[in-house]
Design an enzyme around this catalytic site. Sequence first.
Site, short mmCIF file in Angstrom:
data_model
loop_
_atom_site.label_atom_id
_atom_site.label_comp_id
_atom_site.label_asym_id
_atom_site.label_seq_id
_atom_site.Cartn_x
_atom_site.Cartn_y
_atom_site.Cartn_z
N HIS A 1 -1.92 -1.19 8.52
CA HIS A 1 -2.96 -1.27 9.54
C HIS A 1 -2.49 -1.91 10.84
CE1 HIS A 1 -5.38 0.23 6.29
NE2 HIS A 1 -6.01 0.82 7.27
N GLU B 1 -8.49 11.16 -0.62
CA GLU B 1 -7.30 10.32 -0.55
C GLU B 1 -6.84 9.88 -1.93
OE1 GLU B 1 -8.17 6.91 1.94
OE2 GLU B 1 -10.24 6.84 1.28
N ASP C 1 -3.32 7.21 2.16
CA ASP C 1 -3.48 6.81 0.77
C ASP C 1 -3.10 7.95 -0.19
OD1 ASP C 1 -4.24 4.10 0.75
OD2 ASP C 1 -6.19 4.65 1.57
N CYS D 1 -7.46 12.85 8.50
CA CYS D 1 -7.48 11.67 9.36
C CYS D 1 -6.35 10.71 9.01
CB CYS D 1 -8.83 10.97 9.30
SG CYS D 1 -9.28 10.47 7.65
C1 PEP Z 1 -5.98 7.29 4.82
O1 PEP Z 1 -5.90 6.72 3.74
O2 PEP Z 1 -5.29 8.29 5.12
C2 PEP Z 1 -6.90 6.81 5.86
C3 PEP Z 1 -7.09 7.48 6.97
O3 PEP Z 1 -7.53 5.64 5.65
P1 PEP Z 1 -6.88 4.19 5.81
O4 PEP Z 1 -5.57 4.36 6.53
O5 PEP Z 1 -7.86 3.38 6.57
O6 PEP Z 1 -6.72 3.76 4.39
MG MG Z 2 -7.38 5.31 3.07
#
Ligand code: PEP
Ligand code: MG
Length: 570
Positions: free
Chosen positions: A189, A431, A455, A502
Amino acid sequence: MTNIQGIAASSGIAIAKAYQLVTPSLNYEKKTVENVDKEIERLDDALDISKQELEKIKAHTKKELGDEHAEIFSAHLLVLSDPELINPMKEKIKSDNVVAEAALEETANMFIDMFKNMDNEYMRERAADIQDVTKRVMAHLIGVTFPDPALIDEEVIVIANDLTPSDTAQLNRQFVKGFATDIGGRTSHSAIMARSLEIPAVVGTKEVTQSIQQDDMLIVDGIEGVVIVNPSDEELKAYQEKQENFAKQKEEWAKLKDEPSLSKDGEQVELAANIGTPEDVVGVLDNGGEGIGLYRTEFLYMGKSALPTEEEQYEAYKSVLEQMNDKPVVVRTLDIGGDKELSYLDLPEELNPFLGFRAIRFCLENEDIFRTQLRALLRASVHGNLKIMFPMIATLEEFRQAKALLLDEKENLKNEGKDVSDSIEIGIMVEIPSTAVIAKQFAKEVDFFSIGTNDLIQYTMAADRMNEQVSYLYQPYHPAILNLVNNVIEAAHSEGKWAGMCGEMAGDSIAIPILLGLGLDEFSMSATSILPARTQIRGLSKEKMESYKDKILSMGTAEEVMEFVKEKTE
Ligand code: PEP
Ligand code: MG
């Protein structure tokens, strides 16, 4: 000079001196003292200077991030002025003849233990506050500097072992020109935040905190993933040139800001952005985003001392919807856990947090927290084009349960006479491999899918997305991943639904041609990746990429896929 290799996390070139954001060791010698008055004076001085610093941080946070984020520092200031905490420390110095450090630590620990075990959530939050502020006071007693990202007031590159999402949120964009960390990958993140703040970053270097000294001159090359320490004059000159070229390239991309995302053969896709806060929307529009494909709402819950209220959430969601002016906005419900912690909830420590009690699992167990968010979202729905999606769905039952709660709250709001839109699409993030495998069954019940490859890759390859030791297994182009992605897109289309992505893979220049050929409808990425992606898509033929689909899906390795795509798209 030294070159340190890492993972390119956010593009651009930054040149500035190093700022070590490393918590110093807080060890001290436990000894008895004769002059207790002097110890009490030392304690008072450390408390005073800590209060002055907290006042500054609070003012800065208020200015940069608003009142609600500054609130936590008011709580910290209250702790430092609380006679019920401070007097026992002084008593301890007098009665036990101990150094101020020992009196501080022992008294604070006593209160922390007491508050931590209380049923009352408010009191548990106080335990976290005491823990935080005593570290600062201790640092002053010992005479070491406690780093404060919010207080940086000159141009720097931040060096840290890792940056938590709330550390990253506190970085002052005016002065923090880049950062480099020991751990983390492209999808951790801190990397995602760096991209939304448009700060060049290199992560997963394993050694920056060891190899770099405070005030060393640094170049962070977020394009190649290298940190150059104390560069020579020639290197400096070469990188200044690279920096200028990057700025020129950005100007080129900017020309496509208001152009549609059409392939060479005229097929349209949607290029949307991932955001963490309503403030990010400006960057999305500046970068030509056609929608928000992922609003990570957990940032509303982080860097605070308590849960956000329904009203606070409503205001945030409404702001995003209004700014996007009827363009689609996909809001993801709370995805807490994994590397995203909430100190005030006191969640149990887990052996495998990424496989643990997180996201929808947490929300379905904590219905009150979940319902508050759903109500805020439903109320905001009348202000734009809202779509809601649930994270980490592993079973159909979880989706059904979450959807039932959403519909129940909709009913409640209507009974209260409140307006709610009747055209909100309800989808899920794909995911977890179980969901990708039976996407066909899900497609009958959801309105859309958004593939979370960050994920999905870690779970399919069994490779922790935060662990650079296994980052070689983190392979977006692995045929196993591509087959799962294809399965999800086909399942969606067979039921007349749309499929987006995403995860960071959606903005990856090797993945984009493949995903176009697989028929992905919506690509959601960091705002700064949108214009390069649009430039690339306008040069690709969808039909041609489609004709490679079977061949790519039957390949054996990621390497083969990569070579093939490079060759065909040159
Ligand atoms: C993902 O897991 O691809 C996602 C977009 O969510 P995050 O990165 O917030 O886990
Ligand atoms: Mg995720």
